[in-house]
Motif scaffolding. Structure first.
Motif, mmCIF file in Angstrom:
data_model
loop_
_atom_site.group_PDB
_atom_site.id
_atom_site.type_symbol
_atom_site.label_atom_id
_atom_site.label_comp_id
_atom_site.label_asym_id
_atom_site.label_seq_id
_atom_site.Cartn_x
_atom_site.Cartn_y
_atom_site.Cartn_z
ATOM 1 N N GLY A 76 44.795 47.832 30.921
ATOM 2 C CA GLY A 76 45.707 46.721 31.127
ATOM 3 C C GLY A 76 46.517 46.466 29.871
ATOM 4 N N PHE A 77 47.770 46.062 30.045
ATOM 5 C CA PHE A 77 48.627 45.776 28.904
ATOM 6 C C PHE A 77 48.246 44.440 28.272
ATOM 7 C CE2 PHE A 77 51.888 48.372 31.403
ATOM 8 C CZ PHE A 77 51.555 49.544 30.745
ATOM 9 N N ILE A 78 48.511 44.333 26.972
ATOM 10 C CA ILE A 78 48.209 43.113 26.217
ATOM 11 C C ILE A 78 49.506 42.582 25.622
ATOM 12 C CG2 ILE A 78 46.889 42.129 24.312
ATOM 13 C CD1 ILE A 78 44.887 44.533 24.822
ATOM 14 N N ASN A 79 49.895 41.401 26.044
ATOM 15 C CA ASN A 79 51.126 40.755 25.585
ATOM 16 C C ASN A 79 50.738 39.798 24.456
ATOM 17 O OD1 ASN A 79 53.433 39.146 25.257
ATOM 18 N ND2 ASN A 79 53.947 39.214 27.432
ATOM 19 N N THR A 80 51.162 40.103 23.221
ATOM 20 C CA THR A 80 50.645 39.353 22.071
ATOM 21 C C THR A 80 51.544 38.207 21.619
ATOM 22 O OG1 THR A 80 51.611 40.947 20.503
ATOM 23 C CG2 THR A 80 49.333 41.330 21.220
ATOM 24 N N HIS A 81 52.560 37.866 22.413
ATOM 25 C CA HIS A 81 53.373 36.694 22.047
ATOM 26 C C HIS A 81 54.042 36.130 23.300
ATOM 27 C CE1 HIS A 81 55.432 34.134 19.106
ATOM 28 N NE2 HIS A 81 56.490 34.221 19.883
ATOM 29 N N VAL A 82 53.433 35.091 23.850
ATOM 30 C CA VAL A 82 53.925 34.455 25.075
ATOM 31 C C VAL A 82 53.940 32.942 24.878
ATOM 32 C CG1 VAL A 82 53.625 34.244 27.580
ATOM 33 C CG2 VAL A 82 52.740 36.254 26.398
ATOM 34 N N SER A 132 53.528 42.670 35.863
ATOM 35 C CA SER A 132 53.950 43.653 34.862
ATOM 36 C C SER A 132 52.761 44.335 34.195
ATOM 37 C CB SER A 132 54.843 42.998 33.800
ATOM 38 O OG SER A 132 54.126 42.055 33.030
ATOM 39 N N GLY A 133 51.556 44.144 34.739
ATOM 40 C CA GLY A 133 50.393 44.890 34.273
ATOM 41 C C GLY A 133 49.641 44.279 33.117
ATOM 42 N N VAL A 134 49.897 43.030 32.788
ATOM 43 C CA VAL A 134 49.212 42.373 31.681
ATOM 44 C C VAL A 134 47.867 41.827 32.157
ATOM 45 C CG1 VAL A 134 49.266 40.350 30.154
ATOM 46 C CG2 VAL A 134 51.288 41.805 30.385
ATOM 47 N N THR A 135 46.817 42.137 31.411
ATOM 48 C CA THR A 135 45.488 41.593 31.709
ATOM 49 C C THR A 135 45.020 40.622 30.634
ATOM 50 O OG1 THR A 135 44.501 43.551 30.669
ATOM 51 C CG2 THR A 135 44.735 43.578 33.076
ATOM 52 N N ALA A 345 36.238 46.148 31.999
ATOM 53 C CA ALA A 345 37.015 46.844 33.021
ATOM 54 C C ALA A 345 38.336 46.113 33.253
ATOM 55 C CB ALA A 345 36.216 46.947 34.311
ATOM 56 N N ASP A 346 39.250 46.268 32.294
ATOM 57 C CA ASP A 346 40.620 45.748 32.392
ATOM 58 C C ASP A 346 41.541 46.950 32.542
ATOM 59 O OD1 ASP A 346 39.348 43.395 31.742
ATOM 60 O OD2 ASP A 346 40.659 42.890 30.055
ATOM 61 N N MET A 347 42.177 47.095 33.700
ATOM 62 C CA MET A 347 42.972 48.299 33.942
ATOM 63 C C MET A 347 44.025 48.060 35.002
ATOM 64 S SD MET A 347 39.894 50.446 35.784
ATOM 65 C CE MET A 347 38.737 49.922 34.519
ATOM 66 N N ILE A 348 44.998 48.972 35.022
ATOM 67 C CA ILE A 348 46.084 48.868 35.996
ATOM 68 C C ILE A 348 46.285 50.204 36.698
ATOM 69 C CG2 ILE A 348 47.235 47.042 34.699
ATOM 70 C CD1 ILE A 348 49.252 49.095 33.698
#
Length: 426
Positions: A76-82, A132-135, A345-348
């Motif tokens: 899974g993607f990691i968005n580090t600034h939201v 958008s695939g962010v976990t 188990a974080d995945m897309i």
């Protein structure tokens, strides 16, 4: 900072196997299984390998089987600034300078938010993050963290949450100005004005990063957002201290400038990707940010050197920024960011069989340069599907959108913000 772990199912231990897919592990060996399978038990990864070997090894457990039909599986993607609480402000401050954006749009907007507004805004933001695939995401600061936390738990996401606070600044809303200096933290080196202010008032040669070095605040647990206006010495300060940087390409191009990302990577700095808030980016898609990161940094090379370098930030580097380096940035790399035995188990699941990605000559480059949000069909966080076949399972999308329309209209009335008409509206 508040860290939110999604809750795994309370049912008895269960094992299931996803097989017949291309598995991009993002592990230290950069392994890719072309006909791969992954075993999940509860909320963790139990095994990864070739489909034939995994199916034979785990057949005695009678696991639930799911055929990926050749689709791509990756972390899974990691968005580090939201800024989740800015989602209701999408379109509220387009095409204005940064000071107008702050003083006359966003500060009045955020200072009028209620906890319910923050809850609804985070739900709406979460829909876009999941699609958008962010976990996992890092909240950069907003209002009413309790509202954010409630939404994150309902969405089934993983998050690091933080409140936005400040005690000084021209045009600061009265309610915020009551807070003390000790309570307040700023973002780092976003704009030239910030650097000049620090030089004029803090006795340093360049700007914010130099001042943070002076007061010994730079450390490996600091995630520095944007970090655009820094010089060579300050890049070295960040590197020596182990500071992580969140690169937000869309926000940078729109209002901030060109961050020296290549120089940071060359200096060994961990750089991840963020979207910033919907009020300055409009799009909360980390997929878009991956593509933009490749373009903005190659464009910067041309601007400063006068020559092109197509090898600047190759696809595999950008994919790391969205996964493993994202996990390092939020200090969660022992648990997430790659598909490895024992990790969460974080995945897309990505379906590459559409006009956006066909033909698939190079699956790694295609994920960065060709993939669109709609190619991400399923998302798992903490061992639970939170989106399956493009359908979010944890909340009612239509209901969230309806709530957001009403809340944003009411909030706009309270702020008194008037958005000028751009054309001859009849």
């Amino acid at each position: 900072m508040h860290r939110i772990n999604t809750k795994s199912s309370s049912s008895a231990s269960s094992v299931f196997v996803l097989h017949n897919g291309t598995i991009i592990t993002m592990d230290p060996q950069s392994r890719v299984f072309l006909d791969g399978a992954i075993v999940i038990e509860d909320d963790r990864i139990k095994a990864i390998g070739h489909s034939r070997d995994i199916l034979i090894q785990f057949s005695s457990l009678s696991p639930k089987l799911e055929d990926l039909n050749g689709q791509i599986l990756l972390p899974g993607f990691i968005n580090t600034h939201v800024h989740t609480s800015q989602q209701l402000a999408r379109g509220l401050a387009d095409d204005v300078d940064l000071m107008t954006w702050l003083h006359h749009r966003i500060w009045p907007y955020e200072s009028n938010m209620t906890e319910e507004d923050s809850y609804i805004s985070t739900l709406l933001c979460g829909l876009e993050l999941i699609h958008s695939g962010v976990t996992c995401f890092a909240e950069a600061g907003g209002q009413h963290v309790s509202g954010m936390a409630r939404a994150v738990e309902e969405l089934g996401l993983r998050a690091c949450l933080a409140e936005s606070i400040m005690d000084s600044g021209q045009g600061l809303p009265e309610a915020w100005a009551k807070r003390t200096t000790e309570q307040c933290i700023q973002h780092v080196a976003e704009i030239p004005y910030e650097n000049q202010f620090v030089v004029d008032t803090r006795g340093v040669d360049h700007g914010t990063v130099s001042y943070l070095e002076k007061i010994k605040l730079l450390d490996q647990n600091l995630l520095s957002a944007h970090t655009v206006w820094v010089n060579e010495d300050e890049v070295n300060f960040l590197s020596r201290a182990g500071v992580k940087v969140s690169h937000c390409p869309a926000a940078a191009m729109r209002a901030l400038g060109f961050a020296p990302i290549r120089e940071m990577l060359d200096a060994g700095i961990c750089v991840s990707l963020g979207t910033d808030g919907a009020s300055i980016n409009n799009r909360m898609s980390i997929v878009d940010e991956m593509y933009l990161a490749s373009l903005i940094n190659r464009g910067r090379e041309v601007f400063y050197k006068g020559t092109t370098d197509p090898t600047t930030l190759p696809a595999e580097t950008i994919l790391k920024m969205a996964t493993t380096d994202g996990a390092r940035s939020v200090l969660w790399d022992e648990e997430i960011g790659s598909l490895e035995v024992g990790k969460k188990a974080d995945m897309i699941v990505v379906n590459p069989s559409s006009w956006t990605m066909v033909p698939l000559h190079d699956c790694i480059s295609s994920l960065v340069y060709s993939m669109r949000t709609e190619n991400i069909v399923s998302v798992m966080c903490n061992g639970q599907w939170i989106m399956k076949d493009l359908q979010i399972l944890t909340v009612d999308e239509r209901e969230v959108i309806s709530m957001a329309k009403l809340a944003s209209a009411e909030l706009l009335k309270r702020t008194g913000i008037k958005i000028p008409m751009r054309m001859n509206v009849m």
